[in-house]
Design a protein around this motif. Structure first.
Motif, PDB file in Angstrom:
ATOM      1  N   LEU A  51      24.702  29.672  39.388  1.00  0.00           N
ATOM      2  CA  LEU A  51      25.914  29.331  39.160  1.00  0.00           C
ATOM      3  C   LEU A  51      26.826  29.978  37.914  1.00  0.00           C
ATOM      4  O   LEU A  51      27.892  30.168  38.320  1.00  0.00           O
ATOM      5  CB  LEU A  51      26.042  27.579  38.911  1.00  0.00           C
ATOM      6  CG  LEU A  51      25.465  26.928  40.025  1.00  0.00           C
ATOM      7  CD1 LEU A  51      25.271  25.440  39.677  1.00  0.00           C
ATOM      8  CD2 LEU A  51      26.291  27.023  41.323  1.00  0.00           C
ATOM      9  N   LEU A  52      26.071  30.163  36.964  1.00  0.00           N
ATOM     10  CA  LEU A  52      26.515  30.899  36.056  1.00  0.00           C
ATOM     11  C   LEU A  52      27.062  32.398  36.297  1.00  0.00           C
ATOM     12  O   LEU A  52      28.081  32.715  35.958  1.00  0.00           O
ATOM     13  CB  LEU A  52      25.874  31.164  34.734  1.00  0.00           C
ATOM     14  CG  LEU A  52      25.967  32.154  33.673  1.00  0.00           C
ATOM     15  CD1 LEU A  52      26.933  31.506  32.746  1.00  0.00           C
ATOM     16  CD2 LEU A  52      24.767  32.582  32.840  1.00  0.00           C
ATOM     17  N   LEU A  53      26.196  33.012  36.855  1.00  0.00           N
ATOM     18  CA  LEU A  53      26.655  34.386  37.599  1.00  0.00           C
ATOM     19  C   LEU A  53      27.646  34.414  38.458  1.00  0.00           C
ATOM     20  O   LEU A  53      28.216  35.238  38.525  1.00  0.00           O
ATOM     21  CB  LEU A  53      25.179  35.203  38.001  1.00  0.00           C
ATOM     22  CG  LEU A  53      24.027  35.159  36.884  1.00  0.00           C
ATOM     23  CD1 LEU A  53      22.800  35.817  37.739  1.00  0.00           C
ATOM     24  CD2 LEU A  53      24.253  36.173  35.932  1.00  0.00           C
ATOM     25  N   GLY A  54      27.669  33.538  39.345  1.00  0.00           N
ATOM     26  CA  GLY A  54      28.781  33.422  40.540  1.00  0.00           C
ATOM     27  C   GLY A  54      29.953  33.290  39.796  1.00  0.00           C
ATOM     28  O   GLY A  54      30.894  33.730  40.306  1.00  0.00           O
ATOM     29  N   SER A  55      29.957  32.153  38.730  1.00  0.00           N
ATOM     30  CA  SER A  55      31.345  31.844  38.362  1.00  0.00           C
ATOM     31  C   SER A  55      31.843  32.933  37.406  1.00  0.00           C
ATOM     32  O   SER A  55      32.988  33.155  37.417  1.00  0.00           O
ATOM     33  CB  SER A  55      31.056  30.646  37.442  1.00  0.00           C
ATOM     34  OG  SER A  55      30.534  29.593  38.144  1.00  0.00           O
ATOM     35  N   THR A  56      31.171  33.659  36.589  1.00  0.00           N
ATOM     36  CA  THR A  56      31.542  34.660  35.857  1.00  0.00           C
ATOM     37  C   THR A  56      31.930  35.892  36.846  1.00  0.00           C
ATOM     38  O   THR A  56      32.817  36.329  36.280  1.00  0.00           O
ATOM     39  CB  THR A  56      30.438  35.229  34.621  1.00  0.00           C
ATOM     40  OG1 THR A  56      29.311  35.292  35.325  1.00  0.00           O
ATOM     41  CG2 THR A  56      30.274  33.876  33.776  1.00  0.00           C
ATOM     42  N   SER A  57      31.067  36.178  37.836  1.00  0.00           N
ATOM     43  CA  SER A  57      31.541  37.310  38.442  1.00  0.00           C
ATOM     44  C   SER A  57      32.849  37.164  39.347  1.00  0.00           C
ATOM     45  O   SER A  57      33.657  38.144  39.266  1.00  0.00           O
ATOM     46  CB  SER A  57      30.158  37.475  39.540  1.00  0.00           C
ATOM     47  OG  SER A  57      30.692  38.329  40.445  1.00  0.00           O
ATOM     48  N   SER A  58      33.073  35.927  39.628  1.00  0.00           N
ATOM     49  CA  SER A  58      34.475  35.652  40.383  1.00  0.00           C
ATOM     50  C   SER A  58      35.406  35.654  39.513  1.00  0.00           C
ATOM     51  O   SER A  58      36.631  35.997  40.030  1.00  0.00           O
ATOM     52  CB  SER A  58      34.250  34.293  41.379  1.00  0.00           C
ATOM     53  OG  SER A  58      33.708  33.250  40.377  1.00  0.00           O
ATOM     54  N   SER A 185      32.023  42.446  37.023  1.00  0.00           N
ATOM     55  CA  SER A 185      32.053  41.480  38.350  1.00  0.00           C
ATOM     56  C   SER A 185      31.042  42.074  39.302  1.00  0.00           C
ATOM     57  O   SER A 185      30.356  41.170  39.835  1.00  0.00           O
ATOM     58  CB  SER A 185      33.446  41.399  38.817  1.00  0.00           C
ATOM     59  OG  SER A 185      33.464  40.677  40.064  1.00  0.00           O
ATOM     60  N   ALA A 186      31.003  43.288  39.957  1.00  0.00           N
ATOM     61  CA  ALA A 186      30.126  43.827  40.842  1.00  0.00           C
ATOM     62  C   ALA A 186      28.662  43.423  40.455  1.00  0.00           C
ATOM     63  O   ALA A 186      27.859  43.219  41.259  1.00  0.00           O
ATOM     64  CB  ALA A 186      30.452  45.627  40.999  1.00  0.00           C
ATOM     65  N   MET A 187      28.534  43.891  39.158  1.00  0.00           N
ATOM     66  CA  MET A 187      27.051  43.898  38.677  1.00  0.00           C
ATOM     67  C   MET A 187      26.433  42.344  38.857  1.00  0.00           C
ATOM     68  O   MET A 187      25.611  42.124  39.231  1.00  0.00           O
ATOM     69  CB  MET A 187      26.902  44.457  37.210  1.00  0.00           C
ATOM     70  CG  MET A 187      27.054  45.778  37.115  1.00  0.00           C
ATOM     71  SD  MET A 187      26.997  46.473  35.470  1.00  0.00           S
ATOM     72  CE  MET A 187      25.131  46.044  35.015  1.00  0.00           C
ATOM     73  N   LEU A 188      27.162  41.367  38.209  1.00  0.00           N
ATOM     74  CA  LEU A 188      26.985  39.986  38.164  1.00  0.00           C
ATOM     75  C   LEU A 188      26.748  39.691  39.733  1.00  0.00           C
ATOM     76  O   LEU A 188      25.830  38.650  40.008  1.00  0.00           O
ATOM     77  CB  LEU A 188      27.834  39.060  37.510  1.00  0.00           C
ATOM     78  CG  LEU A 188      28.196  39.380  35.907  1.00  0.00           C
ATOM     79  CD1 LEU A 188      29.313  38.827  35.331  1.00  0.00           C
ATOM     80  CD2 LEU A 188      26.700  39.078  35.405  1.00  0.00           C
ATOM     81  N   ALA A 189      27.773  40.067  40.673  1.00  0.00           N
ATOM     82  CA  ALA A 189      27.503  39.561  42.119  1.00  0.00           C
ATOM     83  C   ALA A 189      26.252  40.133  42.437  1.00  0.00           C
ATOM     84  O   ALA A 189      25.802  39.503  43.739  1.00  0.00           O
ATOM     85  CB  ALA A 189      28.749  40.027  42.736  1.00  0.00           C
ATOM     86  N   ALA A 190      26.097  41.167  42.173  1.00  0.00           N
ATOM     87  CA  ALA A 190      24.569  41.886  42.968  1.00  0.00           C
ATOM     88  C   ALA A 190      23.299  40.952  42.479  1.00  0.00           C
ATOM     89  O   ALA A 190      22.650  41.224  43.496  1.00  0.00           O
ATOM     90  CB  ALA A 190      24.594  43.289  42.291  1.00  0.00           C
ATOM     91  N   ILE A 191      23.364  40.515  41.359  1.00  0.00           N
ATOM     92  CA  ILE A 191      22.144  39.578  41.048  1.00  0.00           C
ATOM     93  C   ILE A 191      22.319  38.180  41.136  1.00  0.00           C
ATOM     94  O   ILE A 191      21.195  37.569  40.589  1.00  0.00           O
ATOM     95  CB  ILE A 191      21.660  40.329  39.729  1.00  0.00           C
ATOM     96  CG1 ILE A 191      22.683  39.851  38.564  1.00  0.00           C
ATOM     97  CG2 ILE A 191      21.387  41.805  39.564  1.00  0.00           C
ATOM     98  CD1 ILE A 191      22.360  40.002  37.060  1.00  0.00           C
ATOM     99  N   GLN A 192      23.462  37.668  41.425  1.00  0.00           N
ATOM    100  CA  GLN A 192      23.535  36.255  41.141  1.00  0.00           C
ATOM    101  C   GLN A 192      22.411  35.375  42.108  1.00  0.00           C
ATOM    102  O   GLN A 192      22.270  34.471  41.762  1.00  0.00           O
ATOM    103  CB  GLN A 192      24.872  36.046  41.570  1.00  0.00           C
ATOM    104  CG  GLN A 192      25.349  35.979  43.034  1.00  0.00           C
ATOM    105  CD  GLN A 192      26.646  35.408  43.459  1.00  0.00           C
ATOM    106  OE1 GLN A 192      27.740  35.865  42.706  1.00  0.00           O
ATOM    107  NE2 GLN A 192      26.922  34.461  44.089  1.00  0.00           N
ATOM    108  N   ALA A 245      24.319  41.591  47.848  1.00  0.00           N
ATOM    109  CA  ALA A 245      24.908  40.165  47.805  1.00  0.00           C
ATOM    110  C   ALA A 245      24.612  39.657  48.990  1.00  0.00           C
ATOM    111  O   ALA A 245      23.991  38.441  49.250  1.00  0.00           O
ATOM    112  CB  ALA A 245      26.132  40.135  47.239  1.00  0.00           C
ATOM    113  N   GLY A 246      24.866  40.150  50.199  1.00  0.00           N
ATOM    114  CA  GLY A 246      24.945  39.832  51.417  1.00  0.00           C
ATOM    115  C   GLY A 246      23.301  39.590  51.728  1.00  0.00           C
ATOM    116  O   GLY A 246      23.005  38.691  52.389  1.00  0.00           O
TER     117      GLY A 246
END
Length: 365
Positions: A51-58, A185-192, A245-246
Motif C-alpha cells: 500500500l505504501l509503494l502503490g500510494s506513493t507511486s500514484s 513513480s515508474a520505479m515504485l510501480a514496478a516493485i509495488q 506491474a501487469g
C-alpha cells in the motif's frame, strides 16, 4: 492573463472517449476491492509495504502529470467545462488512479483487524482448561509498522504537492522536477506488488484481497502496454514499467486463485477460519455412517465439536452395551461360601468345564 494564442482548444474525440472509458473502467475495477473490505469488516491480508509503494507511486504520477500539463490546466478558465474536461483528461485519469488506490490505504487503516493490533499473552491456568489469552496495551509490530507507513504516505504527499506548486507559483523551471516524479513513480510501480506477493504466499490465504478487481485490472495492463507500444515515438522504456506491474499482478492473481481452491479443500474461509460444518460436510467425512444416530447440524462451529460429539456418542454406546448384559454390582449380592461370584445363567444348562476349563464332568439336559 495568458495570451489567447497559447490557449487554443484542441479537440480529439477519440482520445477523449478512450480516456473516459479508461476512467470508468478504473472505477469499476477498484469498487469490488473497496466493497470487499467494508463488507468483510477486515483488511487482513494486505501488505502495508504494498500500500505504501502503490500510494506513493500514484501520487508521484499524478503530480508529474499536473506539472507537465499545468499550462493547459490554467487555460480552463477561458473555455467551457466540457472543453476543460477534454483538455485535462490525462490529469483526471491519473488523479482518479491515485484517489482509488489511496482509498484502499485508508480502508486498510480503518478496518485493521482489532485482534492483530495488540499483543496477546498466553496465561497457563494450571488445570485441564486451555491457556487463556489476555490482551496487552502493547501494539503489535505490524500495527506499528502500518501506522508508520501511513504517516510516510501522508508526508510524501504533502512534500511533493508543496514542492510542485511552489515551483509553479515562483515560475521556476519544472522540467527536472517532473522527470524526477515520473521516474520515481515508474520505479515504485514496478516493485509495488513484490511485498504483496510475498505476504500472500506466507499467509496462504486470500484475505481481504479482491479477485474480481485483479481479474479486471490484469487484462487492462495488457491493453495499456499495447496502447503505449503501438504509439509512434515510444520504445521499451515507455511501457516496460506497466508490463512488469501487469506480470506481477497476474502472478498475485494466480496465487490467490490457487489459495482459494486450497481453502475450499481444507474447509476454511479467506481468513483461515474454519467454515461452519453442515450435514453435507459430515456426510462427506463419514461421521454419521460410523456412529448411527449422530446428528450434525449447522450449529456445530468447527470439526472440534464434531469430534466431541463423536466421542460422547461412542461413550454412551459403550455404557449402554455394558448395561445390556445385566451385570449386577457385587455389593448388592449376599456373599456366602456357596455363593458364586457370578450368578448362574438362566439359559439352558450347558456343559461345565470345571475350573479354568480343565477336567470336570458334564450334565446333559
Amino acid at each position: 492573463m495568458l495570451p489567447e494564442e497559447t490557449c487554443s482548444p484542441h479537440h480529439d474525440w477519440f482520445t477523449a472517449m478512450l480516456t473516459f472509458g479508461l476512467c470508468v473502467g478504473l472505477v469499476i475495477s477498484y469498487v469490488p476491492q473497496h466493497l470487499r473490505i467494508i463488507q468483510k469488516g477486515s483488511s487482513e491480508g494486505f501488505s502495508p509495504w504494498f500500500l505504501l509503494l502503490g500510494s506513493t507511486s500514484s501520487a508521484a504520477g499524478m503530480l508529474n502529470m499536473i506539472t507537465m500539463q499545468w499550462s493547459i490546466v490554467r487555460c480552463c478558465r477561458l473555455f467551457s467545462l466540457s472543453s476543460c474536461l477534454e483538455m485535462t483528461a490525462g490529469v483526471i485519469q491519473v488523479g482518479l488512479q491515485w484517489a482509488m488506490f489511496t482509498f484502499i490505504m485508508v480502508l486498510y487503516m480503518l478496518y485493521y483487524p482489532p485482534h492483530l493490533k495488540y499483543l496477546e499473552l498466553s496465561i497457563d491456568t494450571h488445570d485441564s482448561r486451555p491457556p487463556r489469552l489476555v490482551k496487552t496495551p502493547t501494539r503489535s509490530s505490524e500495527w506499528r509498522l502500518s501506522i508508520l507507513l501511513s504517516w510516510v504516505v501522508a508526508a510524501h504527499l504533502f512534500i511533493i504537492i508543496f514542492t510542485t506548486f511552489f515551483l509553479i507559483a515562483t515560475q521556476q523551471p519544472t522540467g527536472r522536477w517532473a522527470t524526477f516524479l515520473g521516474v520515481s513513480s515508474a520505479m515504485l510501480a514496478a516493485i509495488q506488488y513484490a511485498p504483496q506477493i510475498a505476504h500472500t504466499y506466507n499467509a496462504k490465504v486470500v484475505g481481504a484481497l479482491s479477485i474480481p478487481m485483479m481479474l479486471i485490472q490484469s487484462p487492462g495492463a495488457v491493453l495499456m502496454v499495447l496502447s503505449i507500444a503501438l504509439r509512434p515515438g515510444t520504445n521499451w522504456t515507455s511501457w516496460i514499467t506497466f508490463a512488469v506491474a501487469g506480470i506481477m499482478q497476474g502472478t498475485l492473481l494466480v496465487m490467490c486463485i490457487f489459495w482459494k481452491i486450497r481453502q475450499h479443500k481444507l474447509g476454511i474461509d479467506d481468513f483461515g477460519e474454519p467454515l461452519p460444518y453442515t450435514y453435507t460436510n459430515a456426510a462427506a467425512v463419514g461421521y454419521e455412517d460410523e456412529v448411527p444416530g449422530l446428528v450434525i447440524t449447522d450449529e456445530d462451529p468447527d470439526p472440534v465439536s464434531v469430534r466431541v460429539a463423536l466421542a460422547n456418542a461412542l461413550e454412551s454406546a459403550v455404557e449402554g452395551d455394558v448395561r445390556s448384559h445385566g451385570i449386577q454390582r457385587v455389593d448388592s449380592l449376599p456373599i456366602q461360601e456357596s455363593t458364586p461370584l457370578l450368578p448362574k445363567p438362566k439359559s439352558p444348562e450347558r456343559k461345565s468345564t470345571g475350573w479354568f476349563g480343565w477336567g470336570g464332568t458334564s450334565k446333559d439336559s
